[in-house]
Design a protein around this motif. Structure first.
Motif, PDB file in Angstrom:
ATOM      1  N   ALA A   1      34.357  64.143 108.997  1.00 31.27           N
ATOM      2  CA  ALA A   1      34.445  64.623 107.618  1.00 31.27           C
ATOM      3  C   ALA A   1      33.945  66.049 107.542  1.00 31.27           C
ATOM      4  CB  ALA A   1      33.605  63.721 106.702  1.00 31.27           C
ATOM      5  N   SER A   2      34.714  66.912 106.931  1.00 26.68           N
ATOM      6  CA  SER A   2      34.321  68.305 106.763  1.00 26.68           C
ATOM      7  C   SER A   2      33.506  68.459 105.491  1.00 26.68           C
ATOM      8  CB  SER A   2      35.572  69.190 106.685  1.00 26.68           C
ATOM      9  OG  SER A   2      36.294  68.919 105.498  1.00 26.68           O
ATOM     10  N   ALA A   3      32.841  69.629 105.371  1.00 25.02           N
ATOM     11  CA  ALA A   3      32.080  69.901 104.149  1.00 25.02           C
ATOM     12  C   ALA A   3      32.994  69.904 102.938  1.00 25.02           C
ATOM     13  CB  ALA A   3      31.350  71.232 104.293  1.00 25.02           C
ATOM     14  N   GLN A   4      34.224  70.383 103.130  1.00 22.57           N
ATOM     15  CA  GLN A   4      35.174  70.409 102.019  1.00 22.57           C
ATOM     16  C   GLN A   4      35.528  68.991 101.584  1.00 22.57           C
ATOM     17  OE1 GLN A   4      38.839  72.366 102.920  1.00 22.57           O
ATOM     18  NE2 GLN A   4      39.555  72.350 100.805  1.00 22.57           N
ATOM     19  N   ASP A   5      35.740  68.107 102.584  1.00 25.55           N
ATOM     20  CA  ASP A   5      36.044  66.711 102.246  1.00 25.55           C
ATOM     21  C   ASP A   5      34.887  66.076 101.477  1.00 25.55           C
ATOM     22  OD1 ASP A   5      38.482  66.822 103.479  1.00 25.55           O
ATOM     23  OD2 ASP A   5      37.703  66.158 105.422  1.00 25.55           O
ATOM     24  N   ALA A   6      33.647  66.344 101.923  1.00 20.71           N
ATOM     25  CA  ALA A   6      32.480  65.736 101.282  1.00 20.71           C
ATOM     26  C   ALA A   6      32.326  66.203  99.850  1.00 20.71           C
ATOM     27  CB  ALA A   6      31.231  66.054 102.091  1.00 20.71           C
ATOM     28  N   ALA A   7      32.864  67.398  99.553  1.00 12.46           N
ATOM     29  CA  ALA A   7      32.706  67.952  98.208  1.00 12.46           C
ATOM     30  C   ALA A   7      33.706  67.367  97.227  1.00 12.46           C
ATOM     31  CB  ALA A   7      32.857  69.469  98.256  1.00 12.46           C
ATOM     32  N   ILE A   8      34.734  66.674  97.730  1.00 11.51           N
ATOM     33  CA  ILE A   8      35.754  66.112  96.853  1.00 11.51           C
ATOM     34  C   ILE A   8      35.293  64.740  96.380  1.00 11.51           C
ATOM     35  CG2 ILE A   8      38.138  65.314  96.694  1.00 11.51           C
ATOM     36  CD1 ILE A   8      38.861  67.330  98.851  1.00 11.51           C
ATOM     37  N   PRO A   9      35.053  64.552  95.084  1.00 11.99           N
ATOM     38  CA  PRO A   9      34.597  63.247  94.606  1.00 11.99           C
ATOM     39  C   PRO A   9      35.718  62.218  94.699  1.00 11.99           C
ATOM     40  CG  PRO A   9      35.029  64.718  92.756  1.00 11.99           C
ATOM     41  CD  PRO A   9      35.176  65.539  94.003  1.00 11.99           C
ATOM     42  N   ARG A  10      35.402  61.018  95.112  1.00 13.61           N
ATOM     43  CA  ARG A  10      36.381  59.938  95.215  1.00 13.61           C
ATOM     44  C   ARG A  10      36.375  59.141  93.918  1.00 13.61           C
ATOM     45  NH1 ARG A  10      36.412  54.495  96.732  1.00 13.61           N
ATOM     46  NH2 ARG A  10      38.349  53.810  97.744  1.00 13.61           N
ATOM     47  N   ALA A  11      37.554  59.057  93.296  1.00 15.75           N
ATOM     48  CA  ALA A  11      37.675  58.287  92.061  1.00 15.75           C
ATOM     49  C   ALA A  11      37.505  56.812  92.401  1.00 15.75           C
ATOM     50  CB  ALA A  11      39.026  58.539  91.414  1.00 15.75           C
ATOM     51  N   ASP A  12      36.381  56.263  92.053  1.00 15.18           N
ATOM     52  CA  ASP A  12      36.071  54.909  92.488  1.00 15.18           C
ATOM     53  C   ASP A  12      36.469  53.905  91.419  1.00 15.18           C
ATOM     54  OD1 ASP A  12      35.249  52.839  93.984  1.00 15.18           O
ATOM     55  OD2 ASP A  12      33.098  53.145  93.679  1.00 15.18           O
ATOM     56  N   GLY A  13      37.787  53.766  91.204  1.00 12.32           N
ATOM     57  CA  GLY A  13      38.254  52.752  90.280  1.00 12.32           C
ATOM     58  C   GLY A  13      38.323  51.387  90.912  1.00 12.32           C
ATOM     59  N   TYR A  14      38.129  51.316  92.217  1.00 11.27           N
ATOM     60  CA  TYR A  14      38.242  50.036  92.912  1.00 11.27           C
ATOM     61  C   TYR A  14      37.069  49.105  92.601  1.00 11.27           C
ATOM     62  CZ  TYR A  14      42.195  51.874  95.479  1.00 11.27           C
ATOM     63  OH  TYR A  14      43.432  52.390  95.799  1.00 11.27           O
ATOM     64  N   ALA A  15      35.932  49.660  92.247  1.00 10.64           N
ATOM     65  CA  ALA A  15      34.810  48.806  91.867  1.00 10.64           C
ATOM     66  C   ALA A  15      35.160  47.985  90.629  1.00 10.64           C
ATOM     67  CB  ALA A  15      33.566  49.658  91.623  1.00 10.64           C
ATOM     68  N   GLU A  16      35.878  48.596  89.702  1.00 12.55           N
ATOM     69  CA  GLU A  16      36.309  47.881  88.500  1.00 12.55           C
ATOM     70  C   GLU A  16      37.328  46.802  88.853  1.00 12.55           C
ATOM     71  OE1 GLU A  16      36.477  46.747  84.593  1.00 12.55           O
ATOM     72  OE2 GLU A  16      35.105  48.175  85.525  1.00 12.55           O
ATOM     73  N   ILE A  17      38.210  47.094  89.796  1.00 11.29           N
ATOM     74  CA  ILE A  17      39.224  46.126  90.196  1.00 11.29           C
ATOM     75  C   ILE A  17      38.595  44.860  90.750  1.00 11.29           C
ATOM     76  CG2 ILE A  17      41.056  45.709  91.901  1.00 11.29           C
ATOM     77  CD1 ILE A  17      41.923  48.600  91.491  1.00 11.29           C
ATOM     78  N   GLU A  18      37.501  45.010  91.463  1.00 13.17           N
ATOM     79  CA  GLU A  18      36.840  43.847  92.060  1.00 13.17           C
ATOM     80  C   GLU A  18      36.333  42.865  91.012  1.00 13.17           C
ATOM     81  OE1 GLU A  18      33.814  45.389  94.560  1.00 13.17           O
ATOM     82  OE2 GLU A  18      35.204  46.133  96.089  1.00 13.17           O
ATOM     83  N   ARG A  19      36.167  43.335  89.781  1.00 17.21           N
ATOM     84  CA  ARG A  19      35.689  42.450  88.713  1.00 17.21           C
ATOM     85  C   ARG A  19      36.832  41.782  87.951  1.00 17.21           C
ATOM     86  NH1 ARG A  19      31.809  46.758  88.433  1.00 17.21           N
ATOM     87  NH2 ARG A  19      33.032  47.899  86.889  1.00 17.21           N
TER      88      ARG A  19
END
Length: 266
Positions: free
Chosen positions: A23-41
Motif C-alpha cells: 500500500a502506498s501513502a496515496q492509497d492510505a490517504a484514500i478513505p474507503r466507503a465502508d457501506g459493507y458494515a451496514e450490509i452485514e446488519r
C-alpha cells in the motif's frame, strides 16, 4: 556519494512499501466507503432462490389473481384472446426472445439471486440473463425516467422488509400477456424473509388507464444453497427442433442463415 544517498533512500522506500503489504501513502490517504458494515446488519438474502408455487397455493388448484381491467383495456384483451384462439399461436413477444421486463421478469419459472452492495440491491434473474438494479442510497424516483424493460427502481428498508418502487417501463413490456400497460404504471414490491429459507414478494401494480383496481400478486421462493445461476441465451434454442420435445417457435430462419446452424440430427 550523492548517487549512493539517492539509491539508499530508494531502497528504504521499497522496503517500507513491501512491509506495508504494497500500500502506498496515496492509497492510505484514500478513505474507503465502508457501506459493507451496514450490509452485514441486513437480512440474509444470499444464495439462489427458486420459485415455488406450492408455497402459495399448495394443492388447492388456485391460480394467481387475475387483473380487473378498465373497459377499453378489456376490449383490447378480448381481441388479443380472439386472435390467439384463431391463429393457435402465442402472441407474446417472448416468442421472439424479447425479455418480458417488469413485472413479468419476476414471475418466470427460473431462479433469481440477490447481491447487496453499498447503496444498491441487484437482482439477477436467470431468465434472459437479466439484472435489476435497485438503488437504496436515498435517491428519489426519477421524474422523467428513461423507459426501460425493468424500469427505474429505488428502495428503502422498513425493518427487515425491502420496499421497492419502480417507474418508467418500456412500451414493449406488458402487465400480463395481451395486457399492455400505459405510461402511468407504477409497481411497489414488498420483499421479506418468511423463514430463513423462504422468501416472499408481494407485488402491487397500479395503472389507472388499464387496471380498474390495483393488481396485487404474491410470489414465493425457496432458497437453494447449492444452486448457481446459469447462462440463459434465448436465441440459442429458440427454433423448431422436432415435433416432439422441441422448441415451439420458428423464427423463419433458413439453416444457412441460422447463426447456430441446423437443428441436431438434420
Amino acid at each position: 556519494m550523492q548517487g549512493w544517498a539517492i539509491w539508499a533512500r530508494a531502497a528504504a522506500g521499497a522496503a517500507a512499501l513491501a512491509m506495508s503489504g504494497g500500500a502506498s501513502a496515496q492509497d492510505a490517504a484514500i478513505p474507503r466507503a465502508d457501506g459493507y458494515a451496514e450490509i452485514e446488519r441486513l437480512p440474509d438474502f444470499t444464495g439462489v432462490w427458486n420459485p415455488d408455487w406450492s408455497l402459495l397455493f399448495g394443492d388447492s388448484g388456485r391460480r394467481p389473481t387475475e387483473p380487473k381491467l378498465t373497459p377499453p383495456a378489456q376490449d383490447k384483451f378480448n381481441a388479443f384472446r380472439a386472435k390467439q384462439a384463431e391463429e393457435g399461436v402465442d402472441q407474446s413477444k417472448q416468442v421472439e426472445c424479447v425479455p418480458p421486463g417488469m413485472p413479468g421478469i419476476m414471475r418466470q419459472p427460473y431462479p433469481i439471486e440477490f447481491l447487496f452492495t453499498p447503496g444498491r440491491v441487484t437482482i439477477f434473474a436467470e431468465t434472459y440473463s437479466q439484472a435489476r438494479r435497485i438503488y437504496t442510497d436515498g435517491r428519489p424516483l426519477p421524474s422523467d425516467p428513461d423507459l426501460l424493460f425493468n424500469g427505474s427502481s429505488v428502495a428503502r428498508w422498513d425493518g427487515d422488509t425491502l420496499l421497492v418502487d419502480t417507474v418508467g417501463f418500456s412500451p414493449v413490456t406488458e402487465i400480463a400477456p395481451g395486457i399492455p400497460h400505459s405510461d402511468k404504471m407504477t409497481i411497489r414490491e414488498r420483499i421479506w424473509l418468511d423463514t430463513p429459507d423462504i422468501l416472499r414478494i408481494e407485488t402491487t401494480i397500479t395503472d389507472p388507464e388499464v387496471l380498474a383496481e390495483p393488481l396485487v400478486q404474491q410470489l414465493a421462493f425457496r432458497r437453494q444453497a447449492d444452486w448457481e445461476i446459469r447462462e440463459y441465451v434465448c436465441q440459442e434454442n429458440n427454433r423448431l427442433v422436432s415435433a416432439e420435445g422441441g422448441a415451439n417457435v420458428d423464427l423463419g430462419l433458413d439453416d444457412e442463415d441460422d447463426p447456430f446452424g441446423p437443428p441436431p440430427g438434420e
